[in-house]
Design a protein around this motif. Sequence first.
Motif, mmCIF file in Angstrom:
data_model
loop_
_atom_site.group_PDB
_atom_site.id
_atom_site.type_symbol
_atom_site.label_atom_id
_atom_site.label_comp_id
_atom_site.label_asym_id
_atom_site.label_seq_id
_atom_site.Cartn_x
_atom_site.Cartn_y
_atom_site.Cartn_z
ATOM 1 N N UNK A 9 72.917 -27.938 94.327
ATOM 2 C CA UNK A 9 72.529 -27.991 92.917
ATOM 3 C C UNK A 9 71.412 -26.995 92.619
ATOM 4 N N UNK A 10 70.468 -26.869 93.524
ATOM 5 C CA UNK A 10 69.351 -25.953 93.296
ATOM 6 C C UNK A 10 69.838 -24.509 93.293
ATOM 7 N N UNK A 11 70.738 -24.171 94.188
ATOM 8 C CA UNK A 11 71.305 -22.817 94.172
ATOM 9 C C UNK A 11 71.981 -22.531 92.839
ATOM 10 N N UNK A 12 72.736 -23.497 92.325
ATOM 11 C CA UNK A 12 73.421 -23.310 91.048
ATOM 12 C C UNK A 12 72.422 -23.175 89.906
ATOM 13 N N UNK A 13 71.334 -23.932 89.965
ATOM 14 C CA UNK A 13 70.310 -23.838 88.920
ATOM 15 C C UNK A 13 69.660 -22.459 88.915
ATOM 16 N N UNK A 14 69.385 -21.947 90.105
ATOM 17 C CA UNK A 14 68.762 -20.617 90.195
ATOM 18 C C UNK A 14 69.719 -19.546 89.679
ATOM 19 N N UNK A 15 70.992 -19.666 90.024
ATOM 20 C CA UNK A 15 71.970 -18.690 89.521
ATOM 21 C C UNK A 15 72.038 -18.714 87.997
ATOM 22 N N UNK A 16 71.863 -19.897 87.424
ATOM 23 C CA UNK A 16 71.950 -20.036 85.973
ATOM 24 C C UNK A 16 70.643 -19.696 85.264
ATOM 25 N N UNK A 17 69.516 -20.163 85.818
ATOM 26 C CA UNK A 17 68.238 -20.113 85.101
ATOM 27 C C UNK A 17 67.201 -19.186 85.716
ATOM 28 N N UNK A 18 67.461 -18.656 86.913
ATOM 29 C CA UNK A 18 66.443 -17.876 87.590
ATOM 30 C C UNK A 18 65.364 -18.776 88.162
ATOM 31 N N UNK A 19 64.186 -18.219 88.383
ATOM 32 C CA UNK A 19 63.077 -18.954 88.992
ATOM 33 C C UNK A 19 62.312 -19.724 87.929
ATOM 34 N N UNK A 20 62.524 -21.031 87.874
ATOM 35 C CA UNK A 20 61.809 -21.871 86.914
ATOM 36 C C UNK A 20 60.347 -22.074 87.304
ATOM 37 N N UNK A 21 59.973 -21.594 88.483
ATOM 38 C CA UNK A 21 58.595 -21.745 88.944
ATOM 39 C C UNK A 21 57.817 -20.438 88.804
ATOM 40 N N UNK A 22 58.311 -19.556 87.949
ATOM 41 C CA UNK A 22 57.627 -18.281 87.750
ATOM 42 C C UNK A 22 56.256 -18.543 87.134
ATOM 43 N N UNK A 23 55.220 -18.218 87.886
ATOM 44 C CA UNK A 23 53.849 -18.478 87.445
ATOM 45 C C UNK A 23 53.370 -17.344 86.549
ATOM 46 N N UNK A 24 52.638 -17.706 85.507
ATOM 47 C CA UNK A 24 52.118 -16.702 84.589
ATOM 48 C C UNK A 24 50.883 -16.014 85.148
ATOM 49 N N UNK A 25 50.199 -15.298 84.276
ATOM 50 C CA UNK A 25 48.992 -14.616 84.672
ATOM 51 C C UNK A 25 47.902 -15.636 85.026
ATOM 52 N N UNK A 26 47.049 -15.309 85.977
ATOM 53 C CA UNK A 26 45.983 -16.252 86.334
ATOM 54 C C UNK A 26 44.962 -16.405 85.229
ATOM 55 N N UNK A 27 44.409 -17.602 85.119
ATOM 56 C CA UNK A 27 43.349 -17.875 84.143
ATOM 57 C C UNK A 27 42.144 -18.427 84.889
ATOM 58 N N UNK A 28 40.972 -18.125 84.402
ATOM 59 C CA UNK A 28 39.760 -18.614 85.062
ATOM 60 C C UNK A 28 39.574 -20.092 84.769
ATOM 61 N N UNK A 29 39.298 -20.846 85.840
ATOM 62 C CA UNK A 29 39.020 -22.275 85.658
ATOM 63 C C UNK A 29 37.720 -22.452 84.878
ATOM 64 N N UNK A 30 37.697 -23.391 83.950
ATOM 65 C CA UNK A 30 36.461 -23.614 83.193
ATOM 66 C C UNK A 30 35.390 -24.246 84.065
ATOM 67 N N UNK A 31 34.158 -24.115 83.610
ATOM 68 C CA UNK A 31 33.034 -24.731 84.312
ATOM 69 C C UNK A 31 32.373 -23.822 85.311
#
Length: 300
Positions: free
Chosen positions: A278-300
């Motif tokens: 199922x995961x292989x089929x999901x990747x073929x259909x949707x690509x990497x759903x875990x694609x991380x965006x640009x890093x952001x600085x943690x507050x504090x």
Amino acid sequence: MSGTVVRVGERRVRLTNLDKVLYPEAGFTKAEVIDYYTRIAPVLLPHLAGRPVTVRRFPDGVGGGSFFEKNAPSHVPEWVRTVRIPTPGSSRGAEFLDFVVVQELATLVWLANAAALELHVPQWVVGARGARRSPDLVVFDLDPGAPATVVECCRVAERVRAVLEGDGLSPVVKTSGSKGLQVYARVRVSSPERPVRYAEAVARRLAAESPGEVVWSMARALRPGKVLVDWSQNNPAKTTVAPYSLRAREVPSVSAPVTWAEVRGCRSPGDLVFVADEVRARVERDGDLFALGDPARLPG
């Protein structure tokens, strides 16, 4: 040594006991484990890149014994990258261990052939010379205490998402492949301890807002019927299961990235269980759903 030697890119890898069944309930063999990791590698490898890996090996399948392996074995191929990492407080009493870093498909295939079903990585990477860098991820491991299930984890995950987005982060989510969920965001930090302090503060906040549903303390007596927001996984000495890693369950379930719409729509534990095919089929259909965006600085 018997087996079949295959070419993987520029490497030659010896494969053995390919017909051995590693998931008896599903009849899923070592050959199928290797095939899964080979096919999923285009989306998996970027999430392993630069991260020392701890593997959980099952030489006799998920019904047999298992062991975690941090230190690279003596027979590691010379082309496999290893890095020497300080391990103060190690249960083995070792000041350093030589970790494998999976930087190419051949290494992944070699590990799969060793029945390394589970791949666990830290929230930080090493540089070209092996020096450990500051964490680049923050993670919230949501663990349900029975009778709570992943359904309750989904409700908590939505609240974690709201807090993180309010702090300027871009969270993504995946199943643990077992019972819970894990929420991640890419970050920039000024010190290695910053993610664990931030995550603990968020966990305490959610537990204070909903004490009947959320717990931040690790005390098992407090956990039945609630969701533990495990902030401690951000300790630089700890690891979490990698996205797309198989898990050692009855069937070859996967720590599968999911969409926030799937989290919002989850009404039954079975809604967020995904096996290898199922995961292989999901990747073929949707690509990497875990694609991380640009890093952001943690507050504090």
